[in-house]
Design a protein around this motif. Structure first.
Motif, PDB file in Angstrom:
ATOM      1  N   LYS A 123       0.832  -1.209   0.000  1.00  0.00           N
ATOM      2  CA  LYS A 123       0.000   0.000   0.000  1.00  0.00           C
ATOM      3  C   LYS A 123       0.865   1.257   0.000  1.00  0.00           C
TER       4      LYS A 123
ATOM      5  N   HIS B  60       2.330   1.543  -3.480  1.00  0.00           N
ATOM      6  CA  HIS B  60       1.243   1.927  -4.376  1.00  0.00           C
ATOM      7  C   HIS B  60       1.139   3.443  -4.516  1.00  0.00           C
TER       8      HIS B  60
ATOM      9  N   GLU C 120      -2.543  -1.618  -7.412  1.00  0.00           N
ATOM     10  CA  GLU C 120      -2.280  -2.546  -6.310  1.00  0.00           C
ATOM     11  C   GLU C 120      -1.608  -3.819  -6.808  1.00  0.00           C
TER      12      GLU C 120
ATOM     13  N   SER D 261       2.149  -4.956  -5.697  1.00  0.00           N
ATOM     14  CA  SER D 261       2.346  -6.238  -5.025  1.00  0.00           C
ATOM     15  C   SER D 261       3.441  -7.055  -5.691  1.00  0.00           C
TER      16      SER D 261
END
Length: 304
Positions: free
Chosen positions: A179, A182, A190, A194
């Motif tokens: 996050k 991001h 996202e 990741s």
């Protein structure tokens, strides 16, 4: 390169396989390899604070074998000594040694952002080692005029000391770290965040933290002048394609777009998308363009 040699080098497998390049001085560069049997090899270099997972969506779509490196200080690769900063020229030496380990024949270079800059400088200085450039939202570093050299050096020295002592925050989970990633300088979806964070974090007491060497956050001690940059790009005499993202480098750094028109030896293509468009939905467009360039030029050059 024979199939036997490819097996010895860890280049065989339908999905990405891990490969470790043990360099001189007990240094190890880790890589993820996407094999396409019989296809030419492209070494892929990621951007600043990213890692080889940056190419996880693009590599499977290309008609080449992609050897995506974790550059020094990133991903699973070695960190430079405590007193050593991260200069682009040091990455050139690592890249050169890896090409030697791949057999020494000319390879293609695929680069994103900082990795694209390294690829371009290498192609200009070691043209016998590479045969094609595929670049994503990066080509040259930000120039600094020669009269600003003392100021740049002082700033870098002071910042280096601070970052060398820096420790990163601890997050509850990889998802929590994702996050944060991001919402970085160049925002990522996202899914894209990741992919990079999975490889870019390590377990620590209380959760996870970043793997990257904090010294990477220090500014460069020496920056090239506009004249030096122009001389380097002018010496790129192989097929070279640069994809520019509408929401990437040209938008954030106006100097970058302003000077590109002078580099007529680079085929430039504008695409709508973010700085990491090769890791987002635009990856299909990027792959189609690059495959077109690969099919056009690779038969005319020496391939491994």
């Amino acid at each position: 390169m024979t199939d036997v040699n490819k097996k010895e080098l860890g280049l065989v497998g339908g999905s990405p396989v891990e490969r470790v390049f043990n360099l001189t001085g007990e240094r190890s560069i880790y890589a993820q390899v996407w094999e396409k049997p019989g296809a030419p090899i492209f070494i892929a270099l990621h951007g600043w604070l990213d890692n080889s997972a940056s190419f996880s969506r693009l590599a499977p779509l290309l008609n080449v074998t992609v050897v995506a490196l974790d550059l020094a200080g990133h991903g699973l690769s070695y960190h430079r000594k405590a007193e050593a900063p991260y200069h682009l020229w040091d990455d050139l030496l690592d890249l050169d040694e890896i090409i030697e380990q791949l057999g020494g024949a000319a390879v293609g270079l695929l680069g994103h952002s900082r990795g694209a800059i390294i690829c371009a400088i290498y192609a200009a200085t070691m043209p016998e080692r590479c045969n094609q450039l595929l670049l994503i939202d990066g080509l040259v570093p930000e120039p600094v005029s020669s009269d600003k050299f003392p100021t740049q050096l002082r700033k870098a020295m002071l910042e280096f000391k601070r970052h060398a002592k820096r420790t990163f925050p601890v997050y509850d989970s990889v998802d929590a770290a994702a996050k944060i990633r991001h919402q970085g300088l160049f925002p990522l979806s996202e899914t894209a965040a990741s992919a990079i964070v999975d490889r870019g974090t390590k377990p620590v007491e209380g959760g996870v933290s970043w793997r990257v060497d904090p010294k990477l956050l220090a500014p460069s001690m020496i920056k090239l002048t506009s004249e030096q940059i122009s001389a380097l790009v002018a010496d790129i005499n192989l097929p070279a394609t640069l994809v520019l993202a509408s929401e990437g480098m040209p938008k954030l750094f106006p100097f970058f777009a302003k000077n590109l028109h002078a580099f007529t030896n680079i085929d430039m293509v504008d695409l709508v998308g973010s700085h990491h468009l090769h890791l987002e939905d635009e990856v299909v467009q990027v792959a189609a363009l690059f495959n077109q360039k690969i099919d056009k030029y690779q038969g005319e050059n020496n391939c491994v």
